[in-house]
Scaffold this motif. Structure first.
Motif, PDB file in Angstrom:
ATOM      1  N   ALA D 164       0.824  -1.206   0.000  1.00 44.90           N
ATOM      2  CA  ALA D 164       0.000   0.000   0.000  1.00 44.90           C
ATOM      3  C   ALA D 164       0.861   1.259   0.000  1.00 44.90           C
ATOM      4  CB  ALA D 164      -0.918  -0.002   1.206  1.00 44.90           C
ATOM      5  N   GLU D 165       1.858   1.261   0.873  1.00 41.13           N
ATOM      6  CA  GLU D 165       2.704   2.446   0.983  1.00 41.13           C
ATOM      7  C   GLU D 165       4.112   2.001   1.353  1.00 41.13           C
ATOM      8  OE1 GLU D 165      -0.592   5.753   2.435  1.00 41.13           O
ATOM      9  OE2 GLU D 165       0.423   4.570   3.942  1.00 41.13           O
ATOM     10  N   LEU D 368       1.825  -0.640  -7.642  1.00 36.04           N
ATOM     11  CA  LEU D 368       0.610  -0.504  -6.872  1.00 36.04           C
ATOM     12  C   LEU D 368       0.739   0.566  -5.799  1.00 36.04           C
ATOM     13  CD1 LEU D 368      -1.705  -2.081  -7.834  1.00 36.04           C
ATOM     14  CD2 LEU D 368      -1.642  -3.336  -5.703  1.00 36.04           C
ATOM     15  N   VAL D 371       1.072   4.103  -8.049  1.00 35.23           N
ATOM     16  CA  VAL D 371      -0.086   4.429  -8.854  1.00 35.23           C
ATOM     17  C   VAL D 371      -0.980   5.437  -8.120  1.00 35.23           C
ATOM     18  CG1 VAL D 371      -1.955   2.820  -8.282  1.00 35.23           C
ATOM     19  CG2 VAL D 371      -1.188   3.076 -10.655  1.00 35.23           C
ATOM     20  N   THR D 372      -1.028   5.332  -6.811  1.00 35.89           N
ATOM     21  CA  THR D 372      -1.865   6.306  -6.105  1.00 35.89           C
ATOM     22  C   THR D 372      -1.235   7.693  -6.172  1.00 35.89           C
ATOM     23  OG1 THR D 372      -0.857   6.143  -3.925  1.00 35.89           O
ATOM     24  CG2 THR D 372      -2.544   4.513  -4.463  1.00 35.89           C
ATOM     25  N   LYS D 373       0.081   7.690  -6.203  1.00 43.20           N
ATOM     26  CA  LYS D 373       0.743   9.005  -6.309  1.00 43.20           C
ATOM     27  C   LYS D 373       0.545   9.606  -7.696  1.00 43.20           C
ATOM     28  CE  LYS D 373       3.761   7.060  -3.084  1.00 43.20           C
ATOM     29  NZ  LYS D 373       4.856   6.081  -3.208  1.00 43.20           N
ATOM     30  N   LEU D 375      -1.947   9.132  -9.526  1.00 40.77           N
ATOM     31  CA  LEU D 375      -3.336   9.598  -9.530  1.00 40.77           C
ATOM     32  C   LEU D 375      -3.430  10.967  -8.850  1.00 40.77           C
ATOM     33  CD1 LEU D 375      -6.308   8.591 -10.224  1.00 40.77           C
ATOM     34  CD2 LEU D 375      -6.448   7.997  -7.806  1.00 40.77           C
ATOM     35  N   LEU D 379      -4.769  14.577 -10.335  1.00 41.02           N
ATOM     36  CA  LEU D 379      -5.823  15.368  -9.689  1.00 41.02           C
ATOM     37  C   LEU D 379      -5.312  16.756  -9.339  1.00 41.02           C
ATOM     38  CD1 LEU D 379      -7.327  12.575  -7.375  1.00 41.02           C
ATOM     39  CD2 LEU D 379      -8.282  13.452  -9.535  1.00 41.02           C
ATOM     40  N   SER D 385     -11.654  13.553 -12.032  1.00 41.74           N
ATOM     41  CA  SER D 385     -11.303  12.304 -11.356  1.00 41.74           C
ATOM     42  C   SER D 385     -11.652  11.063 -12.163  1.00 41.74           C
ATOM     43  CB  SER D 385     -11.943  12.246  -9.965  1.00 41.74           C
ATOM     44  OG  SER D 385     -13.341  12.171 -10.099  1.00 41.74           O
ATOM     45  N   ALA D 389      -8.782   8.453 -13.282  1.00 35.45           N
ATOM     46  CA  ALA D 389      -8.847   7.039 -12.894  1.00 35.45           C
ATOM     47  C   ALA D 389      -8.631   6.153 -14.116  1.00 35.45           C
ATOM     48  CB  ALA D 389     -10.187   6.721 -12.228  1.00 35.45           C
ATOM     49  N   ILE D 392      -4.973   6.096 -15.248  1.00 35.12           N
ATOM     50  CA  ILE D 392      -4.160   5.270 -14.344  1.00 35.12           C
ATOM     51  C   ILE D 392      -4.376   3.789 -14.618  1.00 35.12           C
ATOM     52  CG2 ILE D 392      -3.843   4.653 -11.914  1.00 35.12           C
ATOM     53  CD1 ILE D 392      -2.642   7.363 -12.816  1.00 35.12           C
ATOM     54  N   ASP D 393      -5.596   3.444 -14.913  1.00 36.67           N
ATOM     55  CA  ASP D 393      -5.912   2.053 -15.219  1.00 36.67           C
ATOM     56  C   ASP D 393      -5.128   1.601 -16.463  1.00 36.67           C
ATOM     57  OD1 ASP D 393      -7.199  -0.224 -14.488  1.00 36.67           O
ATOM     58  OD2 ASP D 393      -9.055   0.220 -15.572  1.00 36.67           O
ATOM     59  N   GLY D 396      -1.457   1.227 -15.804  1.00 39.16           N
ATOM     60  CA  GLY D 396      -1.190  -0.010 -15.075  1.00 39.16           C
ATOM     61  C   GLY D 396      -1.072  -1.196 -16.016  1.00 39.16           C
ATOM     62  N   SER D 397      -2.038  -1.330 -16.901  1.00 38.29           N
ATOM     63  CA  SER D 397      -2.021  -2.449 -17.842  1.00 38.29           C
ATOM     64  C   SER D 397      -0.756  -2.392 -18.699  1.00 38.29           C
ATOM     65  CB  SER D 397      -3.232  -2.390 -18.781  1.00 38.29           C
ATOM     66  OG  SER D 397      -4.410  -2.296 -18.025  1.00 38.29           O
ATOM     67  N   SER D 434       8.407   9.550  -1.202  1.00 40.43           N
ATOM     68  CA  SER D 434       7.194   8.995  -0.620  1.00 40.43           C
ATOM     69  C   SER D 434       7.363   8.646   0.854  1.00 40.43           C
ATOM     70  CB  SER D 434       6.806   7.760  -1.428  1.00 40.43           C
ATOM     71  OG  SER D 434       6.127   6.850  -0.650  1.00 40.43           O
TER      72      SER D 434
END
Lengths: 480, 480, 480, 480
Positions: D164-165, D368, D371-373, D375, D379, D385, D389, D392-393, D396-397, D434
């Motif tokens: 997660a982080e 993973l 990816v939140t960063k 995103l 934003l 948003s 999203a 980002i998807d 990822g792929s 991070s």
């Protein structure tokens, strides 16, 4: 509240309680309770975000107001989680959005579901534990009042379920009270580790925002923060610690229920359950089924099982947050409901139990107790121990065959067995002399019991003071 | 019903299930279920009283008709236990009196609450256990279908969580299926001891009336009566036996969930939970939290705890009837609901899990598996074992440093370490050869796995036949 | 062996047992037991390797001979695991190497520690479970003999620990016997799933060698192989299934002990522990502490805890072999020792307990039982139910105040309360009439009890036949 | 002692420990331990009897001397309980009589087996708990040293077992240390309720002799007496309280073992068990089976089961003394041995585990997390948003297909997906940035972790002071 409860049990509205223990249902609406705490913790968090400038003051203000509104609607029953909400946090966001539009998303700032579920669970458990603590103190007062009342009543004390020595009934009440005093003490220690704020741990690593965790802690009545963010989201030690407290208290109820059940048998005939607390077949008013005592004996089993459940849930999981940590919620509510019921039943039941002090005294006087004194008497008179033992054995058979007690025997009967018996044997086998003799500290003599009772009342007063402290500390986090 | 369930899980209505596992509530209305069984058993009893002439035929007829009416109203939801009823038996009498006046009291003939609660609990547990049995068979078919599908997929088999040997994924599915096949077998044995009629034991000593217990047993689909009246009212062995069955099945779910959770980690990367079964934060569709697997891992804990609860309830109680024996009801319903959920989630989840066969194969080929084959190779070539071991050790370090697999090495690289390596080393360290080699009975070679699959399908068919037998036997006691 | 045990308990050598239950120590040398099974399973495996030509016949022969030798030395105590061995398998290899030099390594062919530990555990558990089964049958015969003996003794049957109806003591013995008959039945079902050979699963994927698993299974007395190799090394369902069997049996002992403990109180005075089974203070021979009953009540707790231990060990582990699977061994031995002790104590104790049939009958006659019959009498005479209930209530108070039983009252006293009472009231309140009345199937009338006793003896005979079958089946795997 | 232990684990004498965890045996000789405490408590009691004049000074002196002698002989192994002693109290009387003849009987004055067993059990449990407390502090120091060592190492933090982080490894060590710090705190609270003298309660009602209980309490290092005599002989709350402490600590070990087991998989590849702590097949030195971690994971199960055993033992028993209260002894010793082993293994293991910080960092950087960063980046740049999203998807792929990390992508690749990406995206997806960001109190930034480490060292110092206080307080009761 406790007084109300007691009253209701003693009044005819006890009907409700009576139903409760044969009906199959949960009392606590745990989702509602957690939802309310979610509003409290969210509001404290948002307020801090406003004060620290992380959120604009007006946004923070609107969020706080909306949360207060939702809280109030939950309280008055006009709002609830709906079937389409995945959990209370989704429900909260839905209600915030209804009020504030997209601004609702600011409530997510520097906070995640992971730290908030831990926070809300602690808030709720703290409140219900405090209520339990209050009820324990109330029940202890009942025990002490009964000890006061029964200071003249003699009963048999048992070893291996055989009458061993005559004691005062008050002494027995005080032994029971002492158990629950330890339970209060454990609960008090427990608060030290429970009453810590996990909020601010965020997902599990902390947050980039310059939040003030201590401010939130103070505003919610927490003693401190639970510091390490990884620990904060995943610490569930308190489940087992609470489960163990509740299990020990549960054992005390089960043991009390079991003993009273024994006393309520026709064979012991020490106690009768008051008519209004029994469930009779309508036809046979004379029959008083002590189902209520069977519930005291059996119901704590639920607590033990739930604690096992918590242990297995936590076994072998790794650090960080996972859904396993949320699986405890229903079990916790079950334990709390169970303790609540056990406390209610006990406080409602005990003062009304009809104790037969004559029967108790009669058993306390019976041969098996006095026989040791008769033996001591012979040894004191210098009779060799093997002969003394044989004399006593014959005496016992003699009495049993004739359904007599030693204290009933004429001196001539005594002397049939040994010339060493003289008039003063009656002092030895008198029960009053016997009870008075246990004059060591903590013993069962009236003098000691009265001192013990006074000390127990002092401790109860101290515990009440402690309870008030906790109540005023927690108050911050209990309402908006 | 099972097909429906599966469909609902796979369709978008799975939303409901998803909520279920985060929401906190019971599914089974256990009072309603027991109430319905009380009507069934009362009716069978009254019918027998009519046939044997213990009750006049017309009274028996009116009672049967009234019980059928009440049953129907319970079914369609127009009637229920009310808050003022102490339990379902009071509720039943109230409803009978509403219909029949004082004649209702005839329904009490030769029957007491004590034998009836035991009877109704067995009737209900029998029905829900049968539904569980059916769902287990359905789930086993799913496992077998997956074994069929994955017959070409190679995966690493583990010891001490270290890859040890390459096996077929089908072999793994079959190992899981074998566990649940044992669960079915235990359930089947359990019915022998559960499906016995306690009714007729009356209060606990039998009755003066010339009742025909076997007639009632047959009419309710019981195999026989539980003979001794004292035993009949107090036997609760079946709680622990059912609890143990459910606990073992629960362990199988927990182990399956734990293993899939491991597979779903980024590090293993063997498996992905399908998007529609995850609960994402709306913002990060890429993140797929396998909460559903955590529920499989954690939820069975409830079953274990409830079994402990039953054990403690039953400890130290004496023969005859007591309220302790009724304390199990909510726990039983909880276990049944939990098994139901676990079966639903598993059947809905497994076919949709995305397995990465390339990744599985890659790990299965990795050094730690092949290294034993390389060692065997050297030993077969006559290299002394201590030297061979050293060679293999060096080879391992070499590969790890360079992030290479043994199968990637050039022949020259092999020969740096030992001249004994020749071209045929590549056959030894080929994964296909390796998997094919486990040709012993029950081994992981494709040939053996296909045979095992066929045998498993045969056993499943036999178990389905057995299920049908049970269903038709129990049918008598399931409806009016 | 059982006869010996019983004899030793009844003779003065019971001293040993008496010590056992206060002393703190384990009986089973579990490492030795597993070591012996390791020799048995290794030998059967090696023999098969010889027959199938996987090993040369002479090597196989030498290995078999060496294993037989080691087995014999373990039996006679001249050989044992040493402190420097990691486990029994290391010890076995050490002893084989001592005898055969490097040829010992051939014993590893197509076999690993993983499948062998599973095999040896099953072999041992099978043997000790069979011994337990034999002891259960022996104890059931004791119960039936006591039921024979006490066919004329009347005792009170209880509900809610209140005397409810008069029953025959034989009926009570039969209720106890019925419980343990179910335990035997569970054990028998358990063997179906326990008595399967895991050997041949090798590390967990099977083996390349063309082994014949069925041959090994037959030679060790297994019913079949446990087929899937992954399942074979990791299936530990049998721990919980055995734990549940033992827990239910343990509850039966605990309930029996608790009830007898109640009977042994001075207040009940139904039973006395024979002098030689009590631990007295030397000085007071009259005091008979029923510690042995407290052990029956408390000791089964160990079984429950060990089963919980097994469950937690198995929670959340993944397929394949891991050390977690071996952690159960000491717990299993503990359960077996405990059941052994409970069986020994019970069989040694029951025939010697002194039951006071007069006292039992006296309580069985007491008002609370007869009062329902007096009520029935009035209702039969047409007295309205509310008036009848009041009459009975007054009657009860009257008797209690005067320490009289209903059956002691003169007709004139009866008629003070209601003119409806006539001479035939004495038939209603006669205890003999009452007991005889429970003539329904499985009821407590003498006729029914005699029939039940005959049926119970038949079932016991069938179970003995079943035991012999199992004994001869398992014999193959029990000795070299 | 702790230092010794650690040394032994790290030296080659670890062989012994290694055996221990696969061998099946108990360590504590619990009868010997209780026997020694029986001498200590008897001596303190007799001394008091002498001082208060209840016994003549010379008799008291001879008894004390004899008890000291017996104690010394137990210590040096020249004396022990014999097979013919019923328990240690019989053994003690036998040895006293050997020395003093019939004068031995004076040692019974104003004391019974009932209060003495409670006293001796508390004395022993106090001593071993203190040793456990010391070992916990020692282990905490190990954790802190490792946190010091690994302050630069980055690892992934997980939610739902998904990275997660990115956090610091030190942060993880500190989270583990915090758990055991709570365990120490619980143990400290526990002493308040354990360290109370029951002696003087005599049979259960106190005694006629003017004993001085406080004098005995002081001389044995107790804080106070447990006052009520009935409570004193029967209070076993401390079994559950200790069991709960041990269970929570056990969970911490099990969770630690489980996580390290995960880290030790080939797939995670974060950790390796040092060679000398693994049990290899001799042939494959490269294979390192982490059996030791499986023991950490599984062994605590014993503790949980034993606690359940205690609970069931205590359920439904009545006040006074009974044998049930003594049934806990073996279970307590088992728990203590288990905690001891877990502490030893952990302290011996942790410093030697080889952690791969590169691999940890690599996973921490993986998509993973980043990816939140990414995103957040979009934003912040004002991308709506839903579009963000989707971008980002796709990203990822794209990465997964090409086996690339976000941080590996060229700017042109970023911009294929959205023109909003600019050069500064690399700062967002840099792991170092991070980790540093989690700067809230208790967060994972280096600055916060260093402060947390300093605070943890301070708390450890305070706990060491507390330990010394307890050690010197208890010292009185630990030797003659």
């Amino acid at each position: 509240m406790n007084d109300d409860r007691q009253a209701s049990l003693q009044s005819d509205s006890f009907q409700q309680q009576r139903i409760q223990f044969r009906r199959i249902r949960l009392k606590t609406n745990i989702e509602l309770e957690l939802f309310k705490r979610a509003c409290l913790s969210s509001r404290a968090h948002v307020e801090m975000l406003g004060k620290t400038g992380i959120l604009p003051a007006d946004s923070a203000g609107r969020l706080c107001a909306a949360l207060a509104e939702i809280y109030a609607e939950l309280e008055d029953g006009s709002q609830a989680i709906s079937d389409s909400d995945n959990d209370v946090y989704e429900a909260q966001e839905r209600l915030l959005r209804d009020r504030l539009g997209e601004e609702y998303v600011l409530a997510r700032t520097a906070k995640s579901r992971n730290d908030q579920v831990a926070c809300d669970l602690r808030l709720w458990l703290r409140d219900v534990s405090l209520a339990i603590a209050a009820n324990i103190l109330n029940m202890r007062r009942t025990f002490l009042d009964l000890a006061d009342r029964d200071i003249e009543t003699v009963m048999p004390g048992y070893t291996h379920m055989q009458p061993a020595e005559a004691i005062l009934l008050s002494h027995w009440w005080l032994a029971n009270e002492a158990r629950f005093a330890r339970d209060f003490s454990r609960l008090d220690d427990f608060f030290k580790r429970l009453n810590l704020l996990p909020l601010g741990a965020n997902v599990m690593a902390g947050t980039r925002e310059p939040i003030d965790r201590l401010l939130v802690a103070r505003s919610l009545g927490f003693d401190d923060v639970i510091e390490n963010s990884l620990d904060a989201v995943s610490d569930r030690d308190f489940l087992i610690e609470f489960g163990a407290f509740a299990s020990i208290a549960g054992l005390h109820f089960s043991q009390l229920g079991s003993e009273l059940l024994l006393w309520a048998t026709q064979e012991f005939a020490f106690a009768k359950i008051p008519q209004h607390l029994t469930i009779n077949t309508a036809m046979i008013p004379i029959k008083r089924n002590p189902e209520i005592l069977e519930v005291l004996r059996a119901r704590p089993s639920l607590i033990f099982g739930r604690m096992v459940e918590f242990i297995v849930q936590l076994k072998a999981i790794t650090t960080g947050f996972s859904q396993d940590l949320q699986e405890c919620v229903l079990g916790l509510a079950d334990i709390v409901d169970t303790l609540d019921l056990l406390l209610d039943l006990t406080v409602g039941l005990l003062p009304g139990i009809e104790l037969d002090s004559n029967r108790m005294k009669q058993v306390a006087c019976a041969d098996l107790v006095n026989v040791t004194k008769a033996l001591d008497y012979l040894l004191d008179k210098g009779v060799p121990s093997d002969i003394a033992a044989r004399v006593i054995d014959y005496l016992g058979s003699y009495c049993r065959t004739r359904h007599k007690y030693l204290s009933d025997l004429a001196l001539s009967e005594w002397q049939q067995f040994s010339p060493a018996f003289e008039e003063d044997i009656y002092e030895s086998v008198s029960m009053e002399a016997s009870v008075g003799a246990f004059c060591s500290f903590g013993g069962s003599s009236k003098e000691q019991v009265l001192l013990a009772l006074a000390r127990a009342r002092q401790l109860l007063e101290l515990d009440l003071v402690r309870l008030k402290q906790l109540e005023s500390k927690f108050a911050g986090g209990q309402a908006i």
